[in-house]
Design a protein around this motif. Sequence first.
Motif, short mmCIF file in Angstrom:
data_model
loop_
_atom_site.label_atom_id
_atom_site.label_comp_id
_atom_site.label_asym_id
_atom_site.label_seq_id
_atom_site.Cartn_x
_atom_site.Cartn_y
_atom_site.Cartn_z
N THR A 235 0.36 12.48 -2.87
CA THR A 235 -0.48 12.33 -1.67
C THR A 235 0.32 12.79 -0.45
O THR A 235 1.51 12.49 -0.34
CB THR A 235 -0.95 10.88 -1.49
N GLN B 27 -9.77 6.64 -3.84
CA GLN B 27 -8.89 7.71 -4.32
C GLN B 27 -8.15 7.26 -5.58
O GLN B 27 -7.97 8.01 -6.52
CB GLN B 27 -7.84 8.06 -3.24
N ALA B 28 -7.71 6.02 -5.59
CA ALA B 28 -6.96 5.50 -6.74
C ALA B 28 -7.89 5.40 -7.96
O ALA B 28 -7.51 5.76 -9.08
CB ALA B 28 -6.36 4.14 -6.40
N SER C 155 0.52 3.78 1.76
CA SER C 155 0.76 4.22 3.15
C SER C 155 2.00 3.53 3.71
O SER C 155 2.73 4.11 4.52
CB SER C 155 -0.45 3.90 4.03
N VAL D 279 2.52 9.45 -6.30
CA VAL D 279 1.82 8.16 -6.40
C VAL D 279 1.73 7.72 -7.86
O VAL D 279 1.22 8.44 -8.72
CB VAL D 279 0.42 8.26 -5.75
N HIS E 189 0.37 4.85 -10.18
CA HIS E 189 -0.55 3.70 -10.18
C HIS E 189 -0.32 2.78 -11.38
O HIS E 189 -0.02 3.24 -12.49
CB HIS E 189 -2.00 4.18 -10.28
N PRO F 132 -3.06 9.08 5.26
CA PRO F 132 -3.14 9.98 4.09
C PRO F 132 -4.20 11.04 4.36
O PRO F 132 -5.31 10.71 4.79
CB PRO F 132 -3.57 9.05 2.94
N HIS G 232 -8.76 1.32 -4.04
CA HIS G 232 -9.12 2.37 -3.08
C HIS G 232 -9.85 3.47 -3.88
O HIS G 232 -9.46 3.77 -5.01
CB HIS G 232 -7.83 2.91 -2.47
N ALA H 128 0.86 -1.20 0.00
CA ALA H 128 0.00 0.00 0.00
C ALA H 128 0.89 1.25 0.00
O ALA H 128 2.03 1.21 0.47
CB ALA H 128 -0.91 0.01 1.23
N PHE I 263 0.79 12.61 3.53
CA PHE I 263 0.50 11.76 4.69
C PHE I 263 0.98 12.48 5.94
O PHE I 263 2.01 13.17 5.89
CB PHE I 263 1.27 10.43 4.60
N GLN J 233 -8.37 8.83 -9.24
CA GLN J 233 -7.15 9.39 -9.85
C GLN J 233 -6.84 8.80 -11.22
O GLN J 233 -6.01 9.33 -11.95
CB GLN J 233 -5.95 9.16 -8.91
N ASP K 19 -7.97 -0.56 0.41
CA ASP K 19 -6.63 -0.09 0.05
C ASP K 19 -6.20 -0.73 -1.27
O ASP K 19 -6.71 -1.77 -1.67
CB ASP K 19 -5.61 -0.35 1.16
N THR K 20 -5.26 -0.08 -1.92
CA THR K 20 -4.85 -0.48 -3.27
C THR K 20 -4.20 -1.87 -3.26
O THR K 20 -4.56 -2.73 -4.07
CB THR K 20 -3.86 0.54 -3.84
#
Length: 433
Positions: free
Chosen positions: A309, A240-241, A149, A217, A219, A186, A238, A147, A311, A244, A264-265
């Motif tokens: 992102t 957000q992903a 994070s 980030v 992806h 995040p 996720h 992840a 955090f 995005q 989570d991703t």
Amino acid sequence: MQSLAPSSSIGIKSIMRSPSPLPNPRRRVNFSVQSAARSFDSNQSVSAAAPPSAAAGGFTSGGVGKNRADWQSSCAILASKVVSQQQNTEKTGGADNITVVNGHRTLDLVPVVDSNNLPKPLTITDLSPAPMHGAQLRVAYQGVPGAYSEAAAGKAYPECDAIPCDQFEVAFQAVELWIADRAVLPVENSLGGSIHRNYDLLLRHRLHIVGEVQLPVHHCLLALPGVRKEYINRVISHPQALAQCELTLTKKLGLNVTREAVDDTAGAAEFVAANGLRDTAAIASARAAELYGLNILADGIQDDSSNITRFVMLAREPIIPRTDRPFKTSIVFAHDKGTSVLFKVLSAFAFRNISLTKIESRPHRNRPIRLVDDANVGTAKHFEYMFYVDFEASMADVRAQNALAEVQEFTSFLRVLGSYPMDMTPWSPSRDD
Ligand SMILES: O=C(O)C(=O)Cc1ccccc1
């Protein structure tokens, strides 16, 4: 949105270590705290930390109360929930479901991974301070290894022991109960904006912001080996992903298929791999592809290459603010009467040449509405707001202290969430730039 871990299961599972500079992902804390967390209202903080002091950045007024009895009863609640959750898990097993939450189809997923990796039941001893951890800093993050994070934890604390948690609530409690030393959260993204739920969490808990990192980030679209883009009828990640990558998915890749939000991703990648899903792709990092044996179907699929992102790092105690390097301070405040309060608050900073880096308002959870009676017109209802402000000054700086003293005059609630060193690492865009 559901966790990819069995949400009713309780346990800490052992997972592999990763090479430096990524942190060492050792254990996954995934005791389910949804119901336990509900028992902790804002007056029942589980923090065992000493009351914050103004000098150390813990300046607070009108905040929540806490004492040792609250803390002990919170521990008892958590421990009893843990036991009952454990019994539920034994009864129900773990069915692989798609459920409907807030009108969206979401995954209630149970990874069918190698049994060595299945969560182990958490015992009461897991909830007490663990003296055997050695000198390594333990950093709790939401998600599974791979992840973003986890990467943020590694950027902030390169040698840390990263502890995956199935929910943010768990990451917070891991710190509050001394299972971890820090939590990583995040809070905002250059494309998606603020992650509001996480701001709410900051307020509900008593942890202090002690640092920040900004992470580019990058992806990737991941699928099982041999799966081609044409086979995909669902993309999970996720929220957000998903947001995005929306344009790239539809316009560039022609993937007008179902999107499903998960926690989570990397958990999305793990789920695809563990369930052998040949019709589903996950949006996650290249590291997640490596960890879960997936292929990268498309690389760098974020709509904007400057996808950053931010955090924040949280701890039980505030750090001592300094003035020998750039610091940022985060505050939250509310007001219940007066006019032009926001203007007055902002002027307190402007007159002292203190730059603001963020201002965000959120409806007040406990007092959502203010009634304003007007005999001639009727009753007007206004939303009540909490305002989150970040400014570029340390609480050790007298300008910041004076500004906050002034802000306090106009507000009914003021809390310093933390005063911490700014992330000054040079801009390093995503890999495909
Ligand atoms: O799901 C993750 O990997 C996270 O750490 C949250 C997240 C999701 C999308 C962009 C940045 C962080």
